[in-house]
Design an enzyme around this catalytic site. Structure first.
Site, PDB file in Angstrom:
ATOM      1  CG  ASN A 240     100.872  79.052   0.774  1.00  0.00           C
ATOM      2  OD1 ASN A 240     101.169  77.995   0.211  1.00  0.00           O
ATOM      3  ND2 ASN A 240      99.819  79.766   0.428  1.00  0.00           N
TER       4      ASN A 240
ATOM      5  CG  ASP B 103      97.681  71.533  -4.738  1.00  0.00           C
ATOM      6  OD1 ASP B 103      96.588  71.857  -4.238  1.00  0.00           O
ATOM      7  OD2 ASP B 103      98.461  72.358  -5.243  1.00  0.00           O
ATOM      8  CG  HIS B 104      96.841  72.016   0.114  1.00  0.00           C
ATOM      9  ND1 HIS B 104      97.629  72.664   1.032  1.00  0.00           N
ATOM     10  CD2 HIS B 104      96.960  72.720  -1.044  1.00  0.00           C
ATOM     11  CE1 HIS B 104      98.194  73.716   0.464  1.00  0.00           C
ATOM     12  NE2 HIS B 104      97.809  73.778  -0.800  1.00  0.00           N
TER      13      HIS B 104
ATOM     14  CG  ASN C 260      94.321  75.134  -0.627  1.00  0.00           C
ATOM     15  OD1 ASN C 260      93.628  74.850  -1.608  1.00  0.00           O
ATOM     16  ND2 ASN C 260      95.159  76.152  -0.626  1.00  0.00           N
TER      17      ASN C 260
ATOM     18  CG  ASP D 253      97.708  72.741   4.448  1.00  0.00           C
ATOM     19  OD1 ASP D 253      96.952  73.638   4.032  1.00  0.00           O
ATOM     20  OD2 ASP D 253      98.505  72.117   3.710  1.00  0.00           O
TER      21      ASP D 253
ATOM     22  CD  GLU E  95      94.290  78.196  -3.766  1.00  0.00           C
ATOM     23  OE1 GLU E  95      94.197  78.847  -4.828  1.00  0.00           O
ATOM     24  OE2 GLU E  95      95.113  77.275  -3.589  1.00  0.00           O
TER      25      GLU E  95
ATOM     26  CG  ASP F 154      97.674  76.854   2.231  1.00  0.00           C
ATOM     27  OD1 ASP F 154      98.838  76.800   2.684  1.00  0.00           O
ATOM     28  OD2 ASP F 154      97.413  76.856   1.017  1.00  0.00           O
TER      29      ASP F 154
END
Length: 255
Positions: A148, A246-247, A7, A217, A34, A146
DNA sequence: ATGGCTACTCCTAGTAGA
């Protein structure tokens, strides 16, 4: 074969890092989430110059997924069955070297009492139905992206703080288990039972240097691929340095 | 101390992410 998921939190904001990472990590297929860009504005030329094809499925501002690959993708599918043009762009699938790869960006859910959380659960049900009836899990298949969802407490730095919160709620963990029940297994857990294997750290509060992460992930593999799973590597160096996502990328190696 | 980061957009404020 190296199948990565990452991501990137905007392909345009992350492009220098993505190009350097492709050069360094050399995945055969990179499943990107994303992208946050409409297809006309996707940086296709730069990706091509780096030696990768791009199958893309994007929208403005939000969501968007892509498959970057050394070889030409076959049988590309964009979106879930029944999706219309207004639906969120969260799934792209294609076949590479006999392996079906399904790349997903599962809805975040915001908070467990929100409409977005209901949407997340419905989306996961549709994904399960697609895997059960629109895919062939008796053949080599990787579902990655991802999710989540942190599958278990050992995937969370502070399980009590996260108890029943979004990303960790029993309802979404059950929805993930239903997806696995179609015939998929978490590749990381075929290899290691360790905790602290995190793939995402909040931008806020110094979460990364403090080790406050979650494993959200994932690569889920069908039965024919189970004996071929060689390694699952979390590329934490990509969470460091200037302007990181941030991933972190996660790379599945298949024999 | 009412924030905390980052990226986006009908762009200097509001929304979304996780």
């Amino acid at each position: 074969m190296k199948i990565a998921t990452w991501n990137v939190n905007s392909i345009r904001a992350r492009l220098p890092r993505v190009l350097a990472w492709l050069e360094r990590a050399k995945p055969d297929v990179a499943c990107i989430q994303e992208t946050k860009v409409e297809d006309e504005a996707f940086p296709r030329a730069e990706i091509l110059a780096a030696g990768y094809r791009a199958a893309i499925f994007g929208q403005k501002t939000y969501n968007g997924v892509a498959l970057l690959s050394r070889e030409e993708p076959a049988d590309v599918v964009r979106g879930l069955p029944g999706d219309g043009p207004e639906d969120q762009k969260r799934l792209i699938a294609a076949t590479f070297g006999g392996v079906r790869i399904v790349n997903v960006y599962v809805p975040n859910g915001e908070s467990t009492d929100s409409d977005k959380f209901s949407f997340k659960l419905r989306w996961l049900e549709k994904l399960r139905d697609f895997l059960a009836t629109g895919c062939n899990v008796s053949k080599p298949l990787v579902l990655c992206g991802d999710f989540n969802i942190a599958p278990e407490d050992r995937d969370v730095h502070d399980p009590e703080k996260w108890r029943d919160q979004v990303l960790c709620h029993p309802k979404e963990r059950a929805a993930l288990a239903e997806i696995c029940n179609v015939g998929l297994k978490d590749a990381q857990r075929l290899l290691s039972q360790e905790g602290k294997l995190y793939t995402w750290w909040d931008y806020r509060g110094g979460a990364f240097p403090r080790g406050f992460g979650l494993r959200i992930d994932l690569h889920l593999v069908s039965r024919p691929l189970e004996p071929k799973v060689e390694a699952v590597e979390i590329d934490v160096t990509e969470r460091k340095g200037a302007q990181p996502s941030d991933h972190a990328p996660v790379i599945l190696r298949l024999r």
